[in-house]
Design a protein around this motif. Structure first.
Motif, PDB file in Angstrom:
ATOM      1  N   TRP A 120      81.317  12.743  10.217  1.00 29.62           N
ATOM      2  CA  TRP A 120      81.714  11.390  10.592  1.00 29.62           C
ATOM      3  C   TRP A 120      82.521  11.405  11.895  1.00 29.62           C
ATOM      4  O   TRP A 120      82.302  10.570  12.770  1.00 29.62           O
ATOM      5  N   PHE A 121      83.445  12.361  12.030  1.00 28.15           N
ATOM      6  CA  PHE A 121      84.225  12.447  13.266  1.00 28.15           C
ATOM      7  C   PHE A 121      83.320  12.675  14.467  1.00 28.15           C
ATOM      8  O   PHE A 121      83.563  12.148  15.548  1.00 28.15           O
ATOM      9  N   ARG A 122      82.284  13.459  14.289  1.00 26.34           N
ATOM     10  CA  ARG A 122      81.386  13.769  15.403  1.00 26.34           C
ATOM     11  C   ARG A 122      80.396  12.645  15.698  1.00 26.34           C
ATOM     12  O   ARG A 122      80.039  12.425  16.847  1.00 26.34           O
ATOM     13  N   SER A 123      79.925  11.958  14.665  1.00 25.87           N
ATOM     14  CA  SER A 123      78.860  10.957  14.858  1.00 25.87           C
ATOM     15  C   SER A 123      79.375   9.530  14.920  1.00 25.87           C
ATOM     16  O   SER A 123      78.704   8.651  15.442  1.00 25.87           O
ATOM     17  N   ARG A 124      80.528   9.277  14.343  1.00 26.22           N
ATOM     18  CA  ARG A 124      81.116   7.933  14.278  1.00 26.22           C
ATOM     19  C   ARG A 124      80.182   6.915  13.624  1.00 26.22           C
ATOM     20  O   ARG A 124      80.039   5.790  14.091  1.00 26.22           O
ATOM     21  N   LEU A 125      79.566   7.334  12.530  1.00 24.63           N
ATOM     22  CA  LEU A 125      78.812   6.393  11.714  1.00 24.63           C
ATOM     23  C   LEU A 125      79.803   5.410  11.099  1.00 24.63           C
ATOM     24  O   LEU A 125      80.999   5.701  11.038  1.00 24.63           O
ATOM     25  N   PRO A 126      79.359   4.252  10.618  1.00 24.70           N
ATOM     26  CA  PRO A 126      80.300   3.271  10.051  1.00 24.70           C
ATOM     27  C   PRO A 126      81.144   3.877   8.922  1.00 24.70           C
ATOM     28  O   PRO A 126      80.632   4.582   8.045  1.00 24.70           O
ATOM     29  N   LEU A 127      82.432   3.581   8.953  1.00 28.69           N
ATOM     30  CA  LEU A 127      83.385   4.176   8.013  1.00 28.69           C
ATOM     31  C   LEU A 127      83.044   3.835   6.562  1.00 28.69           C
ATOM     32  O   LEU A 127      83.070   4.712   5.699  1.00 28.69           O
ATOM     33  N   LEU A 128      82.722   2.579   6.274  1.00 29.62           N
ATOM     34  CA  LEU A 128      82.404   2.196   4.893  1.00 29.62           C
ATOM     35  C   LEU A 128      81.174   2.941   4.390  1.00 29.62           C
ATOM     36  O   LEU A 128      81.141   3.421   3.258  1.00 29.62           O
ATOM     37  N   ARG A 129      80.174   3.069   5.235  1.00 26.81           N
ATOM     38  CA  ARG A 129      78.961   3.801   4.837  1.00 26.81           C
ATOM     39  C   ARG A 129      79.264   5.271   4.570  1.00 26.81           C
ATOM     40  O   ARG A 129      78.751   5.868   3.631  1.00 26.81           O
ATOM     41  N   MET A 130      80.115   5.867   5.405  1.00 21.33           N
ATOM     42  CA  MET A 130      80.452   7.269   5.193  1.00 21.33           C
ATOM     43  C   MET A 130      81.291   7.440   3.931  1.00 21.33           C
ATOM     44  O   MET A 130      81.167   8.459   3.246  1.00 21.33           O
ATOM     45  N   ALA A 131      82.116   6.454   3.605  1.00 21.72           N
ATOM     46  CA  ALA A 131      82.863   6.519   2.338  1.00 21.72           C
ATOM     47  C   ALA A 131      81.883   6.503   1.167  1.00 21.72           C
ATOM     48  O   ALA A 131      82.060   7.240   0.190  1.00 21.72           O
ATOM     49  N   LEU A 132      80.834   5.696   1.278  1.00 28.07           N
ATOM     50  CA  LEU A 132      79.809   5.670   0.231  1.00 28.07           C
ATOM     51  C   LEU A 132      79.034   6.987   0.185  1.00 28.07           C
ATOM     52  O   LEU A 132      78.655   7.454  -0.889  1.00 28.07           O
ATOM     53  N   VAL A 133      78.819   7.594   1.343  1.00 32.66           N
ATOM     54  CA  VAL A 133      78.145   8.897   1.401  1.00 32.66           C
ATOM     55  C   VAL A 133      78.993   9.942   0.676  1.00 32.66           C
ATOM     56  O   VAL A 133      78.476  10.758  -0.089  1.00 32.66           O
ATOM     57  N   VAL A 134      80.304   9.910   0.890  1.00 38.33           N
ATOM     58  CA  VAL A 134      81.196  10.855   0.210  1.00 38.33           C
ATOM     59  C   VAL A 134      81.156  10.623  -1.296  1.00 38.33           C
ATOM     60  O   VAL A 134      81.085  11.563  -2.079  1.00 38.33           O
ATOM     61  N   LEU A 135      81.172   9.371  -1.716  1.00 39.76           N
ATOM     62  CA  LEU A 135      81.115   9.063  -3.143  1.00 39.76           C
ATOM     63  C   LEU A 135      79.760   9.396  -3.756  1.00 39.76           C
ATOM     64  O   LEU A 135      79.653   9.571  -4.973  1.00 39.76           O
ATOM     65  N   GLY A 155      78.302  12.060  -3.794  1.00 37.96           N
ATOM     66  CA  GLY A 155      78.373  13.366  -4.428  1.00 37.96           C
ATOM     67  C   GLY A 155      78.858  13.316  -5.865  1.00 37.96           C
ATOM     68  O   GLY A 155      78.918  14.341  -6.536  1.00 37.96           O
ATOM     69  N   THR A 156      79.206  12.116  -6.344  1.00 35.24           N
ATOM     70  CA  THR A 156      79.682  11.970  -7.724  1.00 35.24           C
ATOM     71  C   THR A 156      78.681  11.239  -8.610  1.00 35.24           C
ATOM     72  O   THR A 156      78.937  11.072  -9.803  1.00 35.24           O
ATOM     73  N   VAL A 157      77.566  10.792  -8.051  1.00 38.50           N
ATOM     74  CA  VAL A 157      76.546  10.067  -8.809  1.00 38.50           C
ATOM     75  C   VAL A 157      75.261  10.891  -8.791  1.00 38.50           C
ATOM     76  O   VAL A 157      74.769  11.228  -7.704  1.00 38.50           O
ATOM     77  N   PRO A 158      74.728  11.234  -9.966  1.00 37.36           N
ATOM     78  CA  PRO A 158      73.512  12.058  -9.982  1.00 37.36           C
ATOM     79  C   PRO A 158      72.392  11.456  -9.124  1.00 37.36           C
ATOM     80  O   PRO A 158      72.161  10.250  -9.141  1.00 37.36           O
ATOM     81  N   PHE A 159      71.741  12.303  -8.353  1.00 38.72           N
ATOM     82  CA  PHE A 159      70.627  12.003  -7.445  1.00 38.72           C
ATOM     83  C   PHE A 159      71.046  11.293  -6.160  1.00 38.72           C
ATOM     84  O   PHE A 159      70.282  11.258  -5.210  1.00 38.72           O
ATOM     85  N   MET A 160      72.243  10.709  -6.092  1.00 36.42           N
ATOM     86  CA  MET A 160      72.612   9.936  -4.910  1.00 36.42           C
ATOM     87  C   MET A 160      72.935  10.800  -3.698  1.00 36.42           C
ATOM     88  O   MET A 160      72.782  10.340  -2.561  1.00 36.42           O
ATOM     89  N   SER A 161      73.352  12.038  -3.890  1.00 33.75           N
ATOM     90  CA  SER A 161      73.625  12.867  -2.714  1.00 33.75           C
ATOM     91  C   SER A 161      72.330  13.150  -1.956  1.00 33.75           C
ATOM     92  O   SER A 161      72.341  13.278  -0.733  1.00 33.75           O
ATOM     93  N   PHE A 162      71.206  13.193  -2.664  1.00 36.38           N
ATOM     94  CA  PHE A 162      69.912  13.387  -1.997  1.00 36.38           C
ATOM     95  C   PHE A 162      69.540  12.151  -1.179  1.00 36.38           C
ATOM     96  O   PHE A 162      69.048  12.256  -0.059  1.00 36.38           O
ATOM     97  N   VAL A 163      69.797  10.975  -1.739  1.00 35.16           N
ATOM     98  CA  VAL A 163      69.522   9.713  -1.028  1.00 35.16           C
ATOM     99  C   VAL A 163      70.433   9.601   0.189  1.00 35.16           C
ATOM    100  O   VAL A 163      69.984   9.250   1.292  1.00 35.16           O
ATOM    101  N   ALA A 164      71.713   9.900   0.006  1.00 36.33           N
ATOM    102  CA  ALA A 164      72.671   9.814   1.108  1.00 36.33           C
ATOM    103  C   ALA A 164      72.322  10.811   2.211  1.00 36.33           C
ATOM    104  O   ALA A 164      72.448  10.496   3.404  1.00 36.33           O
ATOM    105  N   GLU A 165      71.868  11.989   1.834  1.00 36.23           N
ATOM    106  CA  GLU A 165      71.489  12.995   2.833  1.00 36.23           C
ATOM    107  C   GLU A 165      70.353  12.475   3.700  1.00 36.23           C
ATOM    108  O   GLU A 165      70.373  12.643   4.914  1.00 36.23           O
ATOM    109  N   ARG A 166      69.369  11.845   3.096  1.00 35.62           N
ATOM    110  CA  ARG A 166      68.254  11.292   3.881  1.00 35.62           C
ATOM    111  C   ARG A 166      68.734  10.173   4.800  1.00 35.62           C
ATOM    112  O   ARG A 166      68.299  10.060   5.940  1.00 35.62           O
TER     113      ARG A 166
END
Length: 140
Positions: free
Chosen positions: A76-91, A93-104
């Protein structure tokens, strides 16, 4: 930024796989406790078939998730993607299958940034930049 994306992708997949293992472990543990009359904490879960899994699956996921958060924030520091979206990306990792969706999602947005960085030509230092820029005192 390419290395940061690679680190993020590796940890997103690893965290996702271990979260799926942890979810399976908890479901098996719940089934064992309800069908065998055991307390939930006494049910071995996957440890019945995989030696020590009741310990190393949750611990490994915890450490991988911690590393996942760190590399996601670094990206996030390097790319400056939207903060709220990156917070959801971090979260994710706590929901099954969602880290794969967030990675894409992250990869689809960061790869064009990497391509744009690669397209910008980097100029080589010239003699007019001064001797410090050429190293070792410049040309003689």
């Amino acid at each position: 930024m390419k290395a940061a994306l690679t680190r993020y992708r590796v940890l997103a997949y690893a965290t996702g796989v271990f979260l799926l293992l942890l979810t399976l472990h908890v479901l098996v543990q719940w089934y064992q406790s309800s069908s065998e009359g055991l307390a939930f904490s006494d049910a071995p879960g996957l440890g019945r078939w995989i030696p020590g899994a009741q310990h190393w699956v949750p611990i490994t996921h915890g450490y991988l998730y911690l590393a996942y958060v760190i590399v996601a924030v670094d990206l996030w520091f390097r790319s400056r993607l939207p903060l709220l979206r990156m917070a959801l990306v971090v979260l994710a990792g706590t929901v099954p299958f969602m880290s794969f969706v967030a990675e894409r999602w992250v990869t689809a947005r960061v790869r064009p940034m990497i391509a744009a960085q690669a397209a910008v030509p980097v100029s080589a230092p010239t003699a007019s930049d001064g001797p410090g820029r050429l190293g070792a005192g410049g040309p003689r």
